[in-house]
Design a protein around this motif. Structure first.
Motif, mmCIF file in Angstrom:
data_model
loop_
_atom_site.group_PDB
_atom_site.id
_atom_site.type_symbol
_atom_site.label_atom_id
_atom_site.label_comp_id
_atom_site.label_asym_id
_atom_site.label_seq_id
_atom_site.Cartn_x
_atom_site.Cartn_y
_atom_site.Cartn_z
ATOM 1 N N MET A 80 43.125 38.899 42.134
ATOM 2 C CA MET A 80 43.984 37.504 41.610
ATOM 3 C C MET A 80 42.990 36.317 41.867
ATOM 4 O O MET A 80 42.377 36.268 42.761
ATOM 5 C CB MET A 80 45.045 37.597 42.440
ATOM 6 C CG MET A 80 46.083 36.264 41.818
ATOM 7 S SD MET A 80 47.562 36.568 42.824
ATOM 8 C CE MET A 80 48.338 35.023 42.235
ATOM 9 N N SER A 81 43.193 35.820 40.896
ATOM 10 C CA SER A 81 42.367 34.220 40.822
ATOM 11 C C SER A 81 43.214 33.311 40.264
ATOM 12 O O SER A 81 43.471 33.475 39.008
ATOM 13 C CB SER A 81 40.776 34.325 40.507
ATOM 14 O OG SER A 81 40.122 33.126 40.566
ATOM 15 N N LYS A 82 43.500 32.049 40.908
ATOM 16 C CA LYS A 82 44.228 30.896 40.221
ATOM 17 C C LYS A 82 45.376 31.292 39.607
ATOM 18 O O LYS A 82 45.618 30.934 38.494
ATOM 19 C CB LYS A 82 43.015 30.098 39.358
ATOM 20 C CG LYS A 82 42.259 29.420 40.128
ATOM 21 C CD LYS A 82 41.626 28.632 39.161
ATOM 22 C CE LYS A 82 40.561 27.561 39.968
ATOM 23 N NZ LYS A 82 41.035 26.955 41.003
ATOM 24 N N GLY A 83 46.116 32.334 39.972
ATOM 25 C CA GLY A 83 47.309 32.934 39.648
ATOM 26 C C GLY A 83 47.186 33.935 38.488
ATOM 27 O O GLY A 83 48.241 34.410 37.776
ATOM 28 N N LYS A 84 45.992 34.432 38.106
ATOM 29 C CA LYS A 84 45.638 35.261 37.115
ATOM 30 C C LYS A 84 45.257 36.705 37.800
ATOM 31 O O LYS A 84 44.557 36.414 38.760
ATOM 32 C CB LYS A 84 44.544 34.960 36.149
ATOM 33 C CG LYS A 84 45.028 33.630 35.342
ATOM 34 C CD LYS A 84 43.846 33.019 34.647
ATOM 35 C CE LYS A 84 44.146 31.996 33.736
ATOM 36 N NZ LYS A 84 43.016 31.362 32.983
ATOM 37 N N HIS A 85 45.779 37.782 37.247
ATOM 38 C CA HIS A 85 45.273 38.996 37.650
ATOM 39 C C HIS A 85 44.365 39.803 36.997
ATOM 40 O O HIS A 85 44.266 39.611 35.864
ATOM 41 C CB HIS A 85 46.749 39.762 37.693
ATOM 42 C CG HIS A 85 47.809 39.147 38.725
ATOM 43 N ND1 HIS A 85 48.645 38.292 38.275
ATOM 44 C CD2 HIS A 85 47.928 39.455 39.920
ATOM 45 C CE1 HIS A 85 49.309 38.005 39.240
ATOM 46 N NE2 HIS A 85 49.038 38.496 40.391
ATOM 47 N N PHE A 86 43.275 40.644 37.579
ATOM 48 C CA PHE A 86 42.459 41.325 37.013
ATOM 49 C C PHE A 86 42.190 42.817 37.385
ATOM 50 O O PHE A 86 42.606 43.045 38.694
ATOM 51 C CB PHE A 86 41.211 40.364 37.187
ATOM 52 C CG PHE A 86 41.098 39.171 36.698
ATOM 53 C CD1 PHE A 86 40.459 38.711 35.367
ATOM 54 C CD2 PHE A 86 41.375 38.129 37.590
ATOM 55 C CE1 PHE A 86 40.315 37.352 34.961
ATOM 56 C CE2 PHE A 86 41.434 36.806 37.134
ATOM 57 C CZ PHE A 86 40.860 36.388 35.822
ATOM 58 N N HIS A 87 42.036 43.555 36.665
ATOM 59 C CA HIS A 87 41.464 44.793 37.050
ATOM 60 C C HIS A 87 40.221 44.588 37.722
ATOM 61 O O HIS A 87 39.479 43.574 37.413
ATOM 62 C CB HIS A 87 40.947 46.011 35.897
ATOM 63 C CG HIS A 87 42.427 46.307 35.357
ATOM 64 N ND1 HIS A 87 42.729 46.029 33.906
ATOM 65 C CD2 HIS A 87 43.107 47.172 35.528
ATOM 66 C CE1 HIS A 87 43.846 46.835 33.532
ATOM 67 N NE2 HIS A 87 44.368 47.244 34.670
ATOM 68 N N GLN A 88 39.831 45.461 38.957
ATOM 69 C CA GLN A 88 38.206 45.118 39.444
ATOM 70 C C GLN A 88 37.196 45.029 38.522
ATOM 71 O O GLN A 88 36.291 44.247 38.650
ATOM 72 C CB GLN A 88 38.104 46.056 40.570
ATOM 73 C CG GLN A 88 39.034 45.789 41.790
ATOM 74 C CD GLN A 88 38.602 46.738 42.935
ATOM 75 O OE1 GLN A 88 38.331 47.819 42.569
ATOM 76 N NE2 GLN A 88 38.827 46.188 44.034
ATOM 77 N N ASP A 89 37.226 45.897 37.438
ATOM 78 C CA ASP A 89 35.960 46.182 36.335
ATOM 79 C C ASP A 89 36.216 44.924 35.311
ATOM 80 O O ASP A 89 35.233 44.822 34.697
ATOM 81 C CB ASP A 89 36.017 47.478 35.701
ATOM 82 C CG ASP A 89 35.420 48.499 36.970
ATOM 83 O OD1 ASP A 89 35.031 48.053 37.864
ATOM 84 O OD2 ASP A 89 35.899 49.784 36.693
ATOM 85 N N CYS A 90 37.292 44.376 35.186
ATOM 86 C CA CYS A 90 37.561 43.266 34.213
ATOM 87 C C CYS A 90 37.221 41.992 34.810
ATOM 88 O O CYS A 90 36.969 41.117 33.728
ATOM 89 C CB CYS A 90 38.934 43.077 33.782
ATOM 90 S SG CYS A 90 39.407 44.756 32.781
ATOM 91 N N MET A 91 37.184 41.733 36.034
ATOM 92 C CA MET A 91 36.801 40.688 36.694
ATOM 93 C C MET A 91 35.348 40.444 36.709
ATOM 94 O O MET A 91 34.495 40.526 37.429
ATOM 95 C CB MET A 91 37.384 40.255 37.884
ATOM 96 C CG MET A 91 37.373 38.821 38.455
ATOM 97 S SD MET A 91 38.459 38.571 40.162
ATOM 98 C CE MET A 91 38.239 37.181 40.508
#
Length: 283
Positions: A80-91
């Motif tokens: 999670m970064s600045k309120g946004k969520h990511f799959h580990q491979d998508c970040m």
């Protein structure tokens, strides 16, 4: 899980890690210091990251969250970064495309790895500071930070605040469109005729004429055109200005007009009088 590491300064307690430490999110910890930032439970295997802070699985729920990159549901590990969520491979870094691990930065709402951030960071041509937020490129290719850019814009002549966005420039001064109003009637002057006085005060045409018009010596009102007209009749007599209809005999009130027989002015002591009243005063 955290990666084993032998030495470094612990991010949790700030003490030196001699051996048996670990690293996570680009930081070094004693194993016993690597804890959930919420419940303080030691993290030994799986952990989650939210706003760059480690969390245990119980404290970090990922119900109904979707990845900000691929828009697919996140069922397992999540970042999670600045309120946004990511799959580990998508970040990933928006510059080189590498999956982000360790320290990363956010610039112009985009994720950037540390290497590319250092290579692309810019310094303000005016103050020399490294720019961490928005920046502006001028016509001469100079790059300036937001603070120095606003200094270049100048302040609104009316409210004194920095002028940005839509700008009106009038005689070397700047205005917000909402501030560009007549100082007397407060009507907006955007797109209509206006006048400025010597103090750079802005007037609509009618109020400017009222302020700078000749004053009638009889009624003390400005001699200005009627609404819808462009000129006003003014009578100059006895070294003073009058509305034609205000130039009257001071004794009987007859409107004086040299073009009309019997209405001529016969002043006494510089006071307007008709012929009859003039004779009466001199008897």
């Amino acid at each position: 899980p955290p990666t084993p590491l032998q030495s470094g300064q612990c991010y949790g307690c700030s003490e030196e890690v001699q051996s048996g430490g670990c690293t996570a999110n680009g930081r070094t910890f004693h194993k016993e210091c690597f804890k959930c930032s919420n419940c303080k439970k030691m993290l030994e295997e799986k952990f989650f990251t939210a706003e760059d802070q480690p969390l245990c699985e119980n404290c970090y729920k990922v119900d109904d969250k979707t990845c900000d990159v691929c828009s697919k549901a996140i069922a397992g590990d999540c970042l999670m970064s600045k309120g946004k969520h990511f799959h580990q491979d998508c970040m990933k870094c928006s510059v080189c495309g590498e999956v982000l691990s360790g320290t990363y930065f956010t610039a112009m709402d985009k994720l950037i790895c540390e290497k590319d951030y250092r290579e692309t960071e810019k310094s303000c041509s005016d103050c020399g500071c490294v720019i961490s937020g928005p920046y502006y490129t001028l016509d001469n290719e100079k790059v300036v930070c937001e603070k120095d850019y606003k200094k270049m814009l100048g302040n609104c002549e009316r409210c004194g605040k920095v002028v940005e966005g839509k700008i009106l420039k009038v005689s070397g001064g700047f205005y917000h469109p909402d501030c560009f109003t007549c100082v007397v009637c407060k009507e907006s002057l955007v797109g209509v005729p206006f006048s400025l006085d010597d103090d750079k005060l802005v007037y609509c045409s009618e109020d400017y004429k009222r302020k700078h018009a000749a004053m009638c010596s009889a009624c003390s009102q400005p001699i200005v055109p009627m609404k819808g007209e462009t000129s006003a009749a003014r009578l100059r007599a006895l070294g003073r200005d009058f509305h034609p209809e205000c130039f009257k005999c001071e004794d009987c009130g007859l409107v004086l007009d040299s073009r009309i027989s019997g209405s001529e002015c016969y002043p006494v002591d510089n006071k307007p009088l008709c012929a009859a009243c003039s004779r009466d005063r001199q008897q």
